[in-house]
Write an enzyme that holds these catalytic residues in place. Structure first.
Site, mmCIF file in Angstrom:
data_model
loop_
_atom_site.group_PDB
_atom_site.id
_atom_site.type_symbol
_atom_site.label_atom_id
_atom_site.label_comp_id
_atom_site.label_asym_id
_atom_site.label_seq_id
_atom_site.Cartn_x
_atom_site.Cartn_y
_atom_site.Cartn_z
ATOM 1 N N GLU A 94 -6.246 6.519 -1.456
ATOM 2 C CA GLU A 94 -6.144 5.337 -0.598
ATOM 3 C C GLU A 94 -6.668 4.096 -1.319
ATOM 4 O OE1 GLU A 94 -4.650 5.136 2.366
ATOM 5 O OE2 GLU A 94 -4.069 7.220 2.030
ATOM 6 N N HIS A 119 0.839 -1.208 0.000
ATOM 7 C CA HIS A 119 0.000 0.000 0.000
ATOM 8 C C HIS A 119 0.872 1.256 0.000
ATOM 9 C CE1 HIS A 119 -3.537 2.474 1.171
ATOM 10 N NE2 HIS A 119 -2.640 3.148 1.863
ATOM 11 N N GLU A 120 1.880 1.293 0.870
ATOM 12 C CA GLU A 120 2.714 2.493 0.981
ATOM 13 C C GLU A 120 3.568 2.704 -0.265
ATOM 14 O OE1 GLU A 120 2.085 4.592 3.135
ATOM 15 O OE2 GLU A 120 0.872 3.339 4.459
ATOM 16 N N HIS A 140 1.596 4.354 -2.990
ATOM 17 C CA HIS A 140 1.432 5.814 -2.911
ATOM 18 C C HIS A 140 2.557 6.508 -3.677
ATOM 19 C CE1 HIS A 140 -2.027 6.396 -0.394
ATOM 20 N NE2 HIS A 140 -1.544 5.722 0.627
#
Length: 270
Positions: free
Chosen positions: A197, A134-135, A138
């Site tokens: 997100e 997920h990070e 980004h």
């Protein structure tokens, strides 16, 4: 007011945008990475100096190892889809920092921090891969650049609004600026953040699958996160993040897609 902000957003997107390979979308790029990345790297370095970085432990090594596998998965996907060199300006780092905070974050260019407080919830490599996927996503989707660009738009719109009501009474000016702030925040900035997100969830799920981690585990991780929060979260429309229920429902729909993408790279799951 909402239509005004949307119009300003559209005009800026047309005038200055870039296409992201992971999403296929034209994204705001009012601030070039040549300005963003040096600043982000410097801020990251300052943060590490001011906080306790954990090194040499099994957990610290796990953060690096899982993060590296996610990065390699991103490179595989990019190379397979004709985007060789996309990551040339990235300088990946994965640091475990001592903190009770249940969180992790990524700065533009691939500078990632995992707080030790989240490890009891990640539990294993697959849970950690969910967080790091997920990070990393980004950074890959240039969400930091987009947030900065959207912030510039919001500031520009505030200036235009202030000029438009400049000859009005103080009360009228206050009402107009308050309405502008609320409209752009709830109708623009917060939905914008929630969309980031969701994008990071989708990209991250695919990357963890390509890296060999079962994406079904992402659903379990977010279920644990939801239980740990005890339901103490603002309503979704007031939050920068989707609600836990929305996120979990979306992930369940995306798991088969992530598995199908991983299969293209010879990775399958029972």
């Amino acid at each position: 007011m909402k239509k005004y902000f949307t119009g300003l957003f559209i005009v800026a997107t047309v005038l200055s945008c870039s296409t992201n390979p992971f999403t296929g979308k034209n994204t705001l790029a009012l601030v070039p990475n040549s300005e963003i990345l040096p600043s982000a790297f410097a801020q990251y370095g300052t943060f590490l100096k001011d906080n306790k970085v954990i090194t040499g432990t099994a957990d610290a090594n796990k953060v690096v190892n899982v993060g590296t596998k996610i990065k390699v998965a991103a490179e595989k996907w990019l190379n397979a889809n004709g985007y060789q060199g996309y990551l040339k300006d990235y300088a990946w780092e994965y640091k475990l920092v001592e903190s009770k905070e249940v969180n992790a974050w990524c700065m533009p260019g691939g500078k990632i921090v995992v707080y030790s407080g989240i490890l009891p919830i990640t539990k294993d490599d697959a849970g950690l891969a969910t967080v790091l996927g997920h990070e990393v996503s980004h950074a890959l989707a240039n969400h930091g650049q987009q947030r900065m660009s959207a912030g510039l738009l919001q500031q520009a719109g505030a200036g235009i609004t202030q000029a438009a009501v400049g000859n009005s009474s103080a009360m009228t000016q206050q009402i107009a600026m308050t309405a502008y702030g609320a409209t752009t925040q709830f109708g623009g900035m917060l939905p914008f953040s929630r969309s980031h997100e969701s994008e990071a969830d989708q990209i991250g799920l695919t990357l963890m699958a390509i890296a060999g981690y079962n994406p079904d585990q992402a659903v379990l991780f977010w279920s644990r996160m939801s239980a740990a929060s005890g339901g103490n979260a603002p309503p979704e429309f007031m939050s920068t993040h989707p609600s836990d229920a929305t996120r979990i429902a979306n992930l369940k729909k995306l798991v088969p897609i992530a598995k199908a993408e991983a299969a293209k790279f010879g990775v399958t799951f029972k």
